[in-house]
Enzyme design. Structure first.
Site, PDB file in Angstrom:
ATOM      1  N   TRP A   1     148.096-149.495  11.461  1.00  0.00           N
ATOM      2  CA  TRP A   1     148.447-150.922  11.502  1.00  0.00           C
ATOM      3  C   TRP A   1     148.119-151.559  10.158  1.00  0.00           C
ATOM      4  O   TRP A   1     147.095-151.232   9.547  1.00  0.00           O
ATOM      5  CB  TRP A   1     147.634-151.634  12.582  1.00  0.00           C
ATOM      6  CG  TRP A   1     148.391-151.975  13.824  1.00  0.00           C
ATOM      7  CD1 TRP A   1     148.917-153.197  14.150  1.00  0.00           C
ATOM      8  CD2 TRP A   1     148.705-151.105  14.927  1.00  0.00           C
ATOM      9  NE1 TRP A   1     149.540-153.113  15.381  1.00  0.00           N
ATOM     10  CE2 TRP A   1     149.434-151.860  15.875  1.00  0.00           C
ATOM     11  CE3 TRP A   1     148.470-149.758  15.198  1.00  0.00           C
ATOM     12  CZ2 TRP A   1     149.901-151.329  17.078  1.00  0.00           C
ATOM     13  CZ3 TRP A   1     148.935-149.225  16.389  1.00  0.00           C
ATOM     14  CH2 TRP A   1     149.641-149.998  17.313  1.00  0.00           C
TER      15      TRP A   1
ATOM     16  N   ASP B   1     147.894-162.210  18.528  1.00  0.00           N
ATOM     17  CA  ASP B   1     149.120-162.132  19.339  1.00  0.00           C
ATOM     18  C   ASP B   1     149.197-163.092  20.511  1.00  0.00           C
ATOM     19  O   ASP B   1     150.239-163.656  20.798  1.00  0.00           O
ATOM     20  CB  ASP B   1     149.253-160.726  19.933  1.00  0.00           C
ATOM     21  CG  ASP B   1     149.117-159.627  18.916  1.00  0.00           C
ATOM     22  OD1 ASP B   1     148.962-159.928  17.720  1.00  0.00           O
ATOM     23  OD2 ASP B   1     149.167-158.460  19.324  1.00  0.00           O
TER      24      ASP B   1
ATOM     25  N   TYR C   1     141.883-161.414  25.647  1.00  0.00           N
ATOM     26  CA  TYR C   1     142.542-161.146  24.380  1.00  0.00           C
ATOM     27  C   TYR C   1     142.978-162.408  23.605  1.00  0.00           C
ATOM     28  O   TYR C   1     143.847-163.143  24.069  1.00  0.00           O
ATOM     29  CB  TYR C   1     143.787-160.369  24.842  1.00  0.00           C
ATOM     30  CG  TYR C   1     144.512-159.563  23.841  1.00  0.00           C
ATOM     31  CD1 TYR C   1     143.945-158.454  23.262  1.00  0.00           C
ATOM     32  CD2 TYR C   1     145.820-159.908  23.510  1.00  0.00           C
ATOM     33  CE1 TYR C   1     144.676-157.698  22.380  1.00  0.00           C
ATOM     34  CE2 TYR C   1     146.552-159.157  22.634  1.00  0.00           C
ATOM     35  CZ  TYR C   1     145.970-158.056  22.063  1.00  0.00           C
ATOM     36  OH  TYR C   1     146.701-157.316  21.193  1.00  0.00           O
ATOM     37  N   TRP C   2     142.389-162.704  22.499  1.00  0.00           N
ATOM     38  CA  TRP C   2     142.758-163.796  21.581  1.00  0.00           C
ATOM     39  C   TRP C   2     142.755-165.196  22.213  1.00  0.00           C
ATOM     40  O   TRP C   2     143.277-166.129  21.625  1.00  0.00           O
ATOM     41  CB  TRP C   2     144.122-163.547  20.904  1.00  0.00           C
ATOM     42  CG  TRP C   2     144.100-162.368  19.971  1.00  0.00           C
ATOM     43  CD1 TRP C   2     144.786-161.194  20.120  1.00  0.00           C
ATOM     44  CD2 TRP C   2     143.352-162.227  18.755  1.00  0.00           C
ATOM     45  NE1 TRP C   2     144.510-160.338  19.089  1.00  0.00           N
ATOM     46  CE2 TRP C   2     143.633-160.944  18.228  1.00  0.00           C
ATOM     47  CE3 TRP C   2     142.459-163.051  18.049  1.00  0.00           C
ATOM     48  CZ2 TRP C   2     143.073-160.458  17.056  1.00  0.00           C
ATOM     49  CZ3 TRP C   2     141.902-162.562  16.872  1.00  0.00           C
ATOM     50  CH2 TRP C   2     142.207-161.288  16.394  1.00  0.00           C
TER      51      TRP C   2
ATOM     52  N   GLU D   1     136.291-153.875  20.581  1.00  0.00           N
ATOM     53  CA  GLU D   1     137.413-154.630  20.000  1.00  0.00           C
ATOM     54  C   GLU D   1     137.132-156.140  20.000  1.00  0.00           C
ATOM     55  O   GLU D   1     137.419-156.834  19.033  1.00  0.00           O
ATOM     56  CB  GLU D   1     138.677-154.302  20.810  1.00  0.00           C
ATOM     57  CG  GLU D   1     139.970-154.784  20.190  1.00  0.00           C
ATOM     58  CD  GLU D   1     141.185-154.392  21.038  1.00  0.00           C
ATOM     59  OE1 GLU D   1     141.024-153.637  22.033  1.00  0.00           O
ATOM     60  OE2 GLU D   1     142.293-154.840  20.710  1.00  0.00           O
TER      61      GLU D   1
END
Ligand code: 2M8
Length: 417
Positions: A31, A157, A342-343, A386
């Protein structure tokens, strides 16, 4: 405990032929900005590894200058969308057809300085210049902001800031198989199908335009001037300028500083929100600001953007809304906040790094120290995960995550004051 182990062991285990996968379970390819962060973290203690990481990424550069979000160098299972979905036709290696924030420019300058390797410097200047020219030529507005045409290009994202622009997309029935939900421990934290339908729609829309950026400027269903990408772009132009100076190319160095200056001024003019005391992104399809209080706005320090007055307002917001949790810095606060999703709230070590670095540069070492301390504590308690819950530190997402390990290594090798 995980953190007692060498962070380099994680990187070595995630290493393929010349590059590092973000995570061997969830993200099994190379990535773009992950490699940038990995190289940044390794630039001081392992510059040769940082150099290999960046050189491999440079190899995936398209003829038009874009460095893609994913390079599919290796065969791997378990990730969607893989090369068969993108079909970008890149000759050197199959890649995706979008990009990510250009963190690699900073990583290249640190690596070049650390190595004192003229050949690498020369090569890095060529590649980074071609990439940043691509941003200017294909991804800039007249006023100098850069834009993205897919939420994946922002790296954040699932940020709540993308809900409004994604609401305008009517994806219809999209057929595809999500592979990110195969891991039960993180499946319910990943983006919803509502988001994935739109992610996939945007990939297919761009594919049907043969990845033609000019055409997509007119017809993409998602066009956003993301504040994070803009700040990283400004810093990238300054880093390229420094590398040009190292090569004695003064005039070009000056030209890149002017490009940085133009984008900085437009961020000041167009992306500030007085309601939130933060910089925000803007939907270019409606010209409306996306009023969400995201940690992305604090990356403005990393690009040395805020005036004294705004600096004060930003620090007030940081202190009141982002330092009030147990662990700094939650990626987002506001109505859609979710500490484990997530985010949408969790602490991410790469964002912490950018904000930390920016605050050091701004002379705000007390704030910076808090971020470094919290980041290290999370990692030392829970391992190289993560992302982490800002309230109680619960670790989430992939284990043995590369940029978490590399940036921890970076903190061990550089002192904050
Ligand atoms: C996440 O994004 C990918 C798509 O690029 C995904 O969810 O499949 C994001 O956290 C992104 O910032 C990161 O670069 C990538 C790999 O770590 O994973």
């Amino acid at each position: 405990m995980e953190a007692m182990k060498d962070p380099l062991k994680v990187i070595q285990d995630n290493r393929e032929d010349g590059f590092t996968v973000p995570s061997s379970t969830l993200y099994p390819y190379q990535w773009n900005w992950d490699s940038g962060f990995i190289a940044l973290g390794l630039a001081h203690s392992r510059p040769e590894m940082a150099k290999d990481e960046l050189n491999k990424l440079f190899e995936a550069q398209w003829d038009n200058g874009m460095i893609p979000q994913i390079a599919f160098w290796n065969e791997a299972e378990g990730y969607f969308p893989g090369p068969e979905e993108w079909e970008t036709g890149n000759e050197i290696v199959p890649t995706s057809g979008i990009t990510q924030p250009p963190v690699l420019a900073h990583a290249a300058r640190e690596t070049a300085e650390s190595l004192k390797d003229e050949e690498f410097l020369e090569h890095a200047v060529d590649k980074v210049e071609k990439y940043l020219k691509w941003w200017v030529q294909y991804r800039s507005t007249e006023s100098g902001l850069v834009y993205v045409r897919h939420p994946w290009e922002t790296g954040m994202d699932d940020s709540p800031a993308w809900i409004t622009p994604m609401e305008n997309i009517q994806p219809g029935e999209q057929e595809y198989e999500r592979k990110d939900l195969q891991r039960e421990d993180s499946a319910d934290e990943r983006p919803e199908d509502w988001d994935y339908d739109r992610y996939v729609y945007l990939v297919r829309e761009a594919k049907s335009a043969n990845w033609n950026e000019k055409e997509l400027r007119e017809k993409s269903s998602f066009l956003v001037a993301d504040v994070l990408t803009n700040c990283i772009f400004v810093r990238a132009c300054k880093e390229l300028s420094k590398m040009m100076q190292m090569k004695g190319r003064e005039r070009e160095a000056d030209k890149w500083l002017k490009t940085a200056q133009k984008t900085s001024e437009t961020i000041e003019d167009e992306l500030w929100s007085t309601e939130l005391n933060n910089y925000v992104s803007k939907n270019l399809l409606t010209e409306k600001k996306l009023l969400e209080n995201s940690a992305a706005g604090f990356v403005s320090f990393y690009a040395d953007i805020p005036s004294d007055k705004r600096k004060e307002a930003l620090l007030e917001n940081l202190e009141e809304n982002f330092f009030s949790k147990n662990y700094a810095v939650p990626s987002y606060v506001g109505d859609s906040y979710d500490s484990g999703r997530y985010w949408r709230g969790p602490v991410w070590i790469n964002l912490n790094w950018l904000i930390w670095e920016g605050l050091i540069g701004a002379g705000e070492s007390d704030y910076a120290r808090r971020i470094e301390k919290d980041s290290k504590e999370l990692i030392e308690k829970h391992g190289y995960r993560e992302y982490f819950d800002p309230e109680d530190g619960t670790p989430h997402g992939s284990e043995r995550f590369s940029w978490t390990a590399a940036l921890y290594e970076g903190w061990l090798s550089i002192r904050s004051n």
